[in-house]
Design an enzyme around this catalytic site. Structure first.
Site, short mmCIF file in Angstrom:
data_model
loop_
_atom_site.label_atom_id
_atom_site.label_comp_id
_atom_site.label_asym_id
_atom_site.label_seq_id
_atom_site.Cartn_x
_atom_site.Cartn_y
_atom_site.Cartn_z
N ASP A 84 0.87 -1.12 -0.07
CA ASP A 84 -0.03 0.10 0.01
C ASP A 84 0.93 1.28 -0.02
OD1 ASP A 84 -2.30 1.24 -0.03
OD2 ASP A 84 -3.53 0.18 1.57
N ASP A 132 -10.97 1.57 -3.73
CA ASP A 132 -11.36 0.99 -2.29
C ASP A 132 -12.75 0.95 -2.44
OD1 ASP A 132 -8.78 0.69 -1.09
OD2 ASP A 132 -8.98 2.62 0.05
C1 GLA Z 1 -5.61 1.66 2.09
C2 GLA Z 1 -6.16 0.49 1.21
C3 GLA Z 1 -7.25 -0.27 1.84
C4 GLA Z 1 -6.76 -0.78 3.20
C5 GLA Z 1 -6.53 0.32 3.94
C6 GLA Z 1 -5.84 -0.24 5.24
O1 GLA Z 1 -6.85 2.85 2.07
O2 GLA Z 1 -6.62 1.15 -0.08
O3 GLA Z 1 -7.69 -1.35 0.70
O4 GLA Z 1 -5.77 -1.66 2.99
O5 GLA Z 1 -5.50 1.23 3.46
O6 GLA Z 1 -5.20 0.89 6.25
#
Ligand code: GLA
Length: 704
Positions: free
Chosen positions: A448, A508
């Site tokens: 990430d 997301d």
């Molecule tokens: C980001 C990612 C999510 C999740 C969160 C965790 O927003 O895109 O999918 O993994 O971080 O903190």
């Protein structure tokens, strides 16, 4: 003395590029389009495209060509910008030499006064995608600053009169915007140290009649700048030049005496329609970019803990989640954020990549063993490029983050960015990740990247270069570990990072209505097997929308399928529907992940449809997102089928319950009937598509 023009052609399977090269002068693109016959007269081709001089123009009309410069009256963006002592230099690069192979050309330009040479390399590769890059060598004894070097400068053929670009935001990635090519041209750039949610380093040009498409992209995971200069001199000569480069302000920095540097690659392709354009980029990615694509197994169904548990983790809860996942047919269990250090919310502990003893008193191994005993493999979330001010790492090395000495360190999501260009930082991250991967059975990392880079202090290019270096080392040390590129969703999806990654997280936003659109936009460039696509909870935590499991399941099948919800929170009937779609995905993923994706048109703008066609079979997905203005929606017509072949047509179960009521002769739709490709492409199938949240899968299998 008149300069001699030489014409050089480079051919792909379906395209020809013709260059006009003048030794001591410019290099221009004379033709780019469908493959020309061997005996095409290049001189006649150039002549037929050339214009005489018009009024109000320099006596020698400037030709920006493949290396536009600020000289001779060209006032558009120069491809190259060199500085010395803060002063912009007047460059004068002229063609010195060129060489070709069957599918590539390299042109050398020299500026004798500065003693610098520039190389432009264009290569036609798999899928008839053209890779373009540019390199520069400072042969002199002087130091220069290189403020800009475009990877691609493309004189746009006049027939391309419209631009489709993309814009977006977190959870609302890749909205298409279409506009004409006008004198204002186009400037798109990112500033967060990544391409961003808008997908602005992707572009499609088309002729106004939709007869031809040109897709272009900068394969770079940092900031980019894309420009189209139209008619910059104001002389209305209709010329347009597309340039793609890393973001200009940061540039490449220093170009000391006797040194060289090069740009990332830009890629572009031509196609007759958007489906063919997608297929070109997919072929290219599958064969030329993705790591070890030839040894990939089936793309396993994920269950990700994020939308099921968030930060509310415990070993028992995770074990229960894993058991419920396995019962659905899940094949990979991914432990998302919250497993390390003191990380109980998003304000702390990034950088402390040690398993939290509070959550896992005996480490991660008992959970991994349990997951493995359930026939799933194990994946782990990491965000290596970041550090929380509240972390042991930051307390030990406060100078490891990107910062400007005298300035306040401003956080985003409570975090700062590590300066990967510092050797010790990258080495530390490699050691931590290597230790995790060496001591645990981890099959997959969700990598990430959840904040913008600031202050960059001119380092964003080097941050990206160092990230590639770190990913490369890890890939070599752990070649069987798959990596996903996630950046708060689709903030960093590009062909640069996909050299190291097996999957990208497009958004997301798992709301199936949004997801349909987002997947359609990304799949213009990336094949379904690398685009994660998850069934989320209902109501969706981001949009608040309640959606039917049948709809969510069908939408998630067209991608690398996963689940990001707690099965324990679903009704039993929902779990059954979900399990049925997981089983369908497993049956069809071989085709979905190797076939040709076709975007299907439908007269109702609320209907989104696509199909993937492979050896003797095809699977279609049609989804109604609005309340149809007609009771009986227009039939869905297929594309790309063999007109003469005969296809067995079925609608795989489960069906959307309400819509199924409107099917006539249900048994036939279930057991199958036979139609020719011609009939399917001309008349299509009259499917019930009246209500929003209706989706159908359509299976086509050739007979005999
Ligand atoms: C980001 C990612 C999510 C999740 C969160 C965790 O927003 O895109 O999918 O993994 O971080 O903190």
């Amino acid at each position: 003395m008149a300069q001699t023009i030489e014409y050089v052609r480079v051919d792909g399977e379906t395209i020809t590029l013709v260059f006009a090269l003048v030794e001591g002068g410019v290099a221009d693109l004379v033709y780019m389009g469908g493959r020309l016959s061997r005996n095409e007269d290049m001189r006649a081709l150039a002549l037929s495209a050339a214009r005489g001089q018009h009024e109000n123009q320099p006596d020698v009309p400037p030709v920006p060509g493949l290396l536009p410069e600020s000289k001779g009256g060209w006032s558009g963006t120069p491809a190259i910008e060199l500085r010395q002592d803060g002063q912009r230099l007047n460059t004068d690069f002229r063609v010195e030499a060129w060489s070709t192979t069957a599918n590539s050309i390299e042109i050398t330009f020299a500026d004798d006064a500065l003693d610098i040479v520039v190389f432009i390399i264009w290569r036609i590769v798999n899928g008839d995608v053209i890779e373009a890059e540019c390199a520069i060598t400072n042969q002199s004894t002087q130091d220069y600053d290189l403020a800009r070097l475009a990877a691609l400068s493309l004189p746009i053929p006049r027939r391309f009169t419209e631009i489709t670009s993309f814009a977006g935001r977190w959870s609302g990635e890749m909205h298409e915007e279409r506009r004409p090519v006008t004198p204002e041209g186009l400037t798109r750039k990112s500033a967060g140290g990544k391409p961003g949610f808008g997908g602005g380093n992707w572009l499609v040009l088309h002729d106004g009649l939709d007869g031809e498409f040109l897709g272009a992209h900068l394969a770079w995971s940092g900031d980019y700048i894309t420009t189209i200069d139209c008619d910059p001199t104001g002389s209305a000569d209709g010329r347009a030049v597309l340039q793609m480069t890393t973001e200009a302000d940061a540039g490449f920095g220093f170009l000391p005496a006797a040194s060289s540097t090069e740009t990332p690659k830009a890629v572009f392709a031509l196609a007759a329609d958007r489906s063919s354009l997608a297929q070109r980029f997919h072929a290219y990615l599958r064969t030329e970019v993705l790591p070890q694509r030839t040894v990939w197994g089936p793309r396993k169904v994920h269950l990700n803990s994020w939308e099921a548990l968030g930060f509310d983790l415990s070993q028992d809860k995770l074990i229960a989640l894993a058991e419920n996942a396995a019962a659905l047919g899940i094949e990979r269990f991914v432990l998302d954020d919250g497993w390390f250090g003191e990380r109980r919310d998003d304000r702390t502990s990034l950088g402390d990549w040690v398993v939290s003893p509070d959550i896992f008193p005996n480490g991660l191994t008992p959970l991994i063993d349990h997951v493995t005993s359930l026939d799933m493999d194990f994946g782990l979330w990491v965000e290596p490029e970041m550090v929380s001010p509240d972390s042991d790492l930051y307390r030990a090395h406060p100078d490891w983050c990107l910062h400007i000495e005298s300035q306040e360190r401003r956080t985003m999501r409570g975090q700062l960015v590590l300066d990967l260009s510092k050797r010790e930082v990258s080495a530390h991250l490699f050691d931590r990740l290597d230790a995790l991967l060496s001591t645990h059975r981890i099959a997959y990392l969700k990598w990430d990247h959840n904040r913008d880079l600031f202050p960059t202090a001119g380092k964003q290019v080097w941050q990206t270069v160092a990230l590639y270096g770190l990913l490369d080392r890890l890939r070599v040390a752990h070649p069987h570990v798959e990596i996903e590129s996630c950046s708060s969703g689709g903030g960093r999806i590009d062909f640069g990072i996909m050299r190291f990654c097996h999957r990208a997280w497009p958004s997301d936003n798992n709301d199936p209505f949004e997801r349909l659109r987002i997947m359609r936009a990304w799949s213009q460039f990336l094949p379904l097997e690398v685009l994660g696509n998850h069934v989320g909870p209902s109501p969706n935590p981001i949009t608040g929308r309640h959606t039917d499991m049948d709809f969510r399941g069908k939408v998630a099948m067209f991608g690398h399928m996963g689940v990001e919800a707690d099965p324990a929170a679903m009704r039993e009937a929902e779990r059954d529907v979900l399990a049925a779609h997981i089983a369908l995905y497993k049956g069809w993923r071989g085709l979905l992940h190797s076939g040709n994706l076709l975007r299907l048109d439908h007269p109702d703008p609320g209907v989104l449809a696509q199909m993937v066609a492979g050896d003797g079979a095809a699977l279609g997905l049609v989804a109604q997102t609005q309340f149809s203005p007609e009771f009986d929606a227009a039939p869905l017509r297929f594309n790309g089928l063999d007109a003469q072949a005969r296809y067995r047509v079925t609608l795989p179960l489960p069906w959307p319950a309400r819509a199924a009521r409107y099917l006539r002769e249900k048994r036939k739709w279930r057991d199958g009937f036979t139609l020719s490709g011609q009939a399917l492409m001309t008349q299509g199938l009259a499917l019930p598509l009246t209500h929003p949240e209706t989706a159908w899968l359509i299976a086509l299998e050739t007979i005999g």
